[in-house]
Motif scaffolding. Structure first.
Motif, PDB file in Angstrom:
ATOM      1  N   VAL A 252       0.855  -1.188   0.000  1.00  0.00           N
ATOM      2  CA  VAL A 252       0.000   0.000   0.000  1.00  0.00           C
ATOM      3  C   VAL A 252       0.889   1.236   0.000  1.00  0.00           C
ATOM      4  O   VAL A 252       1.676   1.446   0.924  1.00  0.00           O
ATOM      5  CB  VAL A 252      -0.936   0.021   1.226  1.00  0.00           C
ATOM      6  N   TYR A 253       0.760   2.037  -1.041  1.00  0.00           N
ATOM      7  CA  TYR A 253       1.599   3.220  -1.206  1.00  0.00           C
ATOM      8  C   TYR A 253       0.741   4.476  -1.288  1.00  0.00           C
ATOM      9  O   TYR A 253      -0.431   4.422  -1.662  1.00  0.00           O
ATOM     10  CB  TYR A 253       2.419   3.130  -2.503  1.00  0.00           C
ATOM     11  N   THR A 254       1.346   5.603  -0.972  1.00  0.00           N
ATOM     12  CA  THR A 254       0.736   6.883  -1.315  1.00  0.00           C
ATOM     13  C   THR A 254       1.435   7.408  -2.563  1.00  0.00           C
ATOM     14  O   THR A 254       2.569   7.015  -2.865  1.00  0.00           O
ATOM     15  CB  THR A 254       0.881   7.902  -0.175  1.00  0.00           C
ATOM     16  N   LEU A 255       0.761   8.265  -3.284  1.00  0.00           N
ATOM     17  CA  LEU A 255       1.329   8.794  -4.521  1.00  0.00           C
ATOM     18  C   LEU A 255       2.477   9.748  -4.224  1.00  0.00           C
ATOM     19  O   LEU A 255       2.361  10.634  -3.378  1.00  0.00           O
ATOM     20  CB  LEU A 255       0.261   9.549  -5.312  1.00  0.00           C
ATOM     21  N   SER A 256       3.569   9.550  -4.917  1.00  0.00           N
ATOM     22  CA  SER A 256       4.662  10.519  -4.860  1.00  0.00           C
ATOM     23  C   SER A 256       4.849  11.084  -6.261  1.00  0.00           C
ATOM     24  O   SER A 256       4.658  10.377  -7.251  1.00  0.00           O
ATOM     25  CB  SER A 256       5.957   9.864  -4.366  1.00  0.00           C
ATOM     26  N   ILE A 257       5.192  12.350  -6.326  1.00  0.00           N
ATOM     27  CA  ILE A 257       5.372  13.007  -7.617  1.00  0.00           C
ATOM     28  C   ILE A 257       6.818  12.825  -8.039  1.00  0.00           C
ATOM     29  O   ILE A 257       7.725  13.501  -7.549  1.00  0.00           O
ATOM     30  CB  ILE A 257       4.986  14.493  -7.531  1.00  0.00           C
ATOM     31  N   GLU A 258       7.042  11.857  -8.929  1.00  0.00           N
ATOM     32  CA  GLU A 258       8.394  11.487  -9.329  1.00  0.00           C
ATOM     33  C   GLU A 258       8.885  12.361 -10.478  1.00  0.00           C
ATOM     34  O   GLU A 258       8.121  12.716 -11.383  1.00  0.00           O
ATOM     35  CB  GLU A 258       8.431  10.015  -9.757  1.00  0.00           C
ATOM     36  N   GLU A 259      10.167  12.670 -10.422  1.00  0.00           N
ATOM     37  CA  GLU A 259      10.771  13.480 -11.475  1.00  0.00           C
ATOM     38  C   GLU A 259      10.666  12.768 -12.822  1.00  0.00           C
ATOM     39  O   GLU A 259      10.969  11.580 -12.935  1.00  0.00           O
ATOM     40  CB  GLU A 259      12.239  13.756 -11.147  1.00  0.00           C
ATOM     41  N   GLY A 260      10.214  13.487 -13.822  1.00  0.00           N
ATOM     42  CA  GLY A 260      10.109  12.926 -15.163  1.00  0.00           C
ATOM     43  C   GLY A 260       8.776  12.268 -15.455  1.00  0.00           C
ATOM     44  O   GLY A 260       8.524  11.864 -16.596  1.00  0.00           O
ATOM     45  N   SER A 261       7.911  12.157 -14.447  1.00  0.00           N
ATOM     46  CA  SER A 261       6.608  11.528 -14.666  1.00  0.00           C
ATOM     47  C   SER A 261       5.621  12.542 -15.230  1.00  0.00           C
ATOM     48  O   SER A 261       5.788  13.757 -15.093  1.00  0.00           O
ATOM     49  CB  SER A 261       6.064  10.952 -13.357  1.00  0.00           C
ATOM     50  N   LEU A 262       4.569  12.020 -15.864  1.00  0.00           N
ATOM     51  CA  LEU A 262       3.509  12.891 -16.369  1.00  0.00           C
ATOM     52  C   LEU A 262       2.842  13.621 -15.210  1.00  0.00           C
ATOM     53  O   LEU A 262       2.424  14.779 -15.342  1.00  0.00           O
ATOM     54  CB  LEU A 262       2.480  12.062 -17.144  1.00  0.00           C
ATOM     55  N   THR A 269       1.839  22.351 -13.714  1.00  0.00           N
ATOM     56  CA  THR A 269       0.943  23.202 -14.504  1.00  0.00           C
ATOM     57  C   THR A 269      -0.420  23.382 -13.839  1.00  0.00           C
ATOM     58  O   THR A 269      -1.345  23.936 -14.441  1.00  0.00           O
ATOM     59  CB  THR A 269       0.749  22.613 -15.913  1.00  0.00           C
ATOM     60  N   GLY A 270      -0.548  22.896 -12.600  1.00  0.00           N
ATOM     61  CA  GLY A 270      -1.784  23.088 -11.853  1.00  0.00           C
ATOM     62  C   GLY A 270      -2.906  22.138 -12.222  1.00  0.00           C
ATOM     63  O   GLY A 270      -4.053  22.328 -11.799  1.00  0.00           O
TER      64      GLY A 270
END
Length: 443
Positions: A252-262, A269-270
């Protein structure tokens, strides 16, 4: 005649020329010291290993025999999910052939033809289940031909709900794979669409039913918690749906904003907002209570399992065991070396075909190596970690690490257990913070 002092004669070949000319006078122990001194130059390592082989000393076995954990990256995927930063490409017959041929060459050249005897093999991606039956047969044959599987305890294969089929699962079962990991992420079609997944709940149901039909009793379900815009009840629905299939393990993971991902582009860009940390913690707490009630206990920050069904491969990683990675973008860890393959199929294949080693090598200092291993070790919730034991070889960090420990205890983030320390119930939410304190202290 070669002028070894000329600028056109590379330093690596000068070293090779010198070592070759001294072959009969250098002892095995001295040569091993030379190898260790220059092992961060992967092409030099290859040259020295060839010399050592001429002396009838199995250098590859000396360096790699203790490695019991293997990761193989299959880079093919039918598309890029919004949150994904792993290396993946669209599959076609030409690049699949290039991948399979290069994979076997990489294994042979890395091991020197010695059959390593692993305890675990993990096949990840990408989506390994995209390989068709003939490709999968060749892939599995490469593994069986180049590794001694007599002591293999766990062989994991990642399956995507959109590409799971009876033919693939039959081949996996027949060839000894004993653990499946299926990347569900959510049972809600709305949430799956938001994440950029390319299947629906019906596909998930069909895939898991096939997994159970082929008697893969040890299987993992991945879920993502706290996807923005989802409610607590929707999260509970995901947990209920997952547990009804009877998995032996859940991640079970939480979302992380990874470099290079969409997702990173959407965030900048909000077009995407990240869920707040309080909500993330609440959702994880909900999962822990629910899964414990149904027999899956939390043994690592993001992982839950039935008794004796912990992922052996990942536990070894968190315990700081050495491992070898094969395939484009795969990473290996050998003592204080981190070796990373190029994140490009073509570049990786070209290097594999033209040189014995394909990795970029980072030589970690004792302090950085120890700090990273401490950070990972704290993720295992029941096994005590004692950072001060790492300072025996280098007492310069004893006082600073002892200060970190004292501060974490005062913040009720870690507590004493036996001869070490573990995260408290509160501290489980600050595992990354704990790791950063040790790592930043040595940088």
């Amino acid at each position: 005649m070669i002028d070894i002092a000329s600028s056109s004669f590379s330093s690596s070949w000068r070293m090779y020329f010198f070592a070759s000319s001294r072959l009969l006078t250098v002892s095995a122990s001295d040569l091993f010291f030379i190898i260790k001194s220059f092992y961060f130059f992967s092409h030099l390592l290859s040259l020295f290993l060839s010399i050592w082989h001429k002396m009838n000393i199995n250098a590859t076995k000396t360096l790699l025999d203790d490695i019991k954990h293997i990761y193989i990256h299959v880079p093919f995927c039918d598309g890029k999910c919004n949150y994904c930063s792993f290396y993946s490409i669209k599959k076609n017959p030409a690049n699949t052939k290039l991948y399979l041929n290069s994979l076997e060459q990489e294994i042979i050249k890395t091991t020197g033809g010695t059959k390593l005897n692993p305890f675990t093999i993990y096949i990840g991606g990408g989506s390994p289940s995209l390989l068709n039956s003939s490709e999968l047969k060749q892939f599995l044959k490469i593994i069986k031909n180049n590794f001694d599987l007599s002591n293999l305890k766990e062989w994991t294969f990642e399956v995507n709900p959109s590409s799971a089929c009876s033919t693939i699962l039959y081949l996996l079962k027949e060839n000894g794979i004993n653990r499946i990991s299926i990347g569900v992420q959510s049972f809600s079609d709305k949430t799956l669409s938001k994440l950029g997944r390319r299947y629906n709940n019906n596909s998930i149901h069909a895939a898991i039913c096939l997994i159970k039909e082929f008697s893969f009793d040890n299987f993992n379900i991945d879920l993502i918690a706290a996807v923005p815009g989802t409610s607590e009840q929707e999260w509970k629905n995901d947990l209920y749906a997952a547990i009804n299939y009877g998995p032996s393990h859940m991640s079970v993971y939480t979302l992380s904003i990874e470099e290079g991902s969409l997702l990173q582009k959407m965030f900048l860009t909000g077009k995407w907002r990240k869920e707040n940390e309080i909500t993330e913690i609440k959702r994880i707490n909900t999962a822990e209570k629910f899964l414990r009630k149904h027999g899956l206990r939390r043994y690592e920050i993001s992982n839950y399992s039935q008794k004796d069904c912990e992922c052996i491969h990942n536990v070894a990683f968190w315990e700081g065991k050495d491992y070898l990675g094969f395939g484009p973008s795969a990473v290996s860890r050998i003592q204080n070396m981190r070796l990373t393959n190029p994140s490009s199929l073509e570049t990786w294949a070209k290097i594999v075909q033209n040189a014995p080693f394909s990795q970029e090598t980072e030589l970690l200092s004792w302090a950085k190596d120890s700090a990273e291993r401490i950070g990972f070790a704290f993720r295992l919730l029941k096994k005590p970690v004692n950072p001060l034991l790492f300072t025996k070889e280098n007492s310069i960090f004893f006082d600073s690490w002892n200060k970190i420990i004292t501060e974490l205890i005062s913040q009720k983030i870690i507590m004493k257990k036996n001869n070490g320390y573990v995260l408290t119930k509160r501290g489980v939410n600050f595992a990354d913070y704990v790791a950063s304190l040790f790592i930043n202290n040595v940088e």
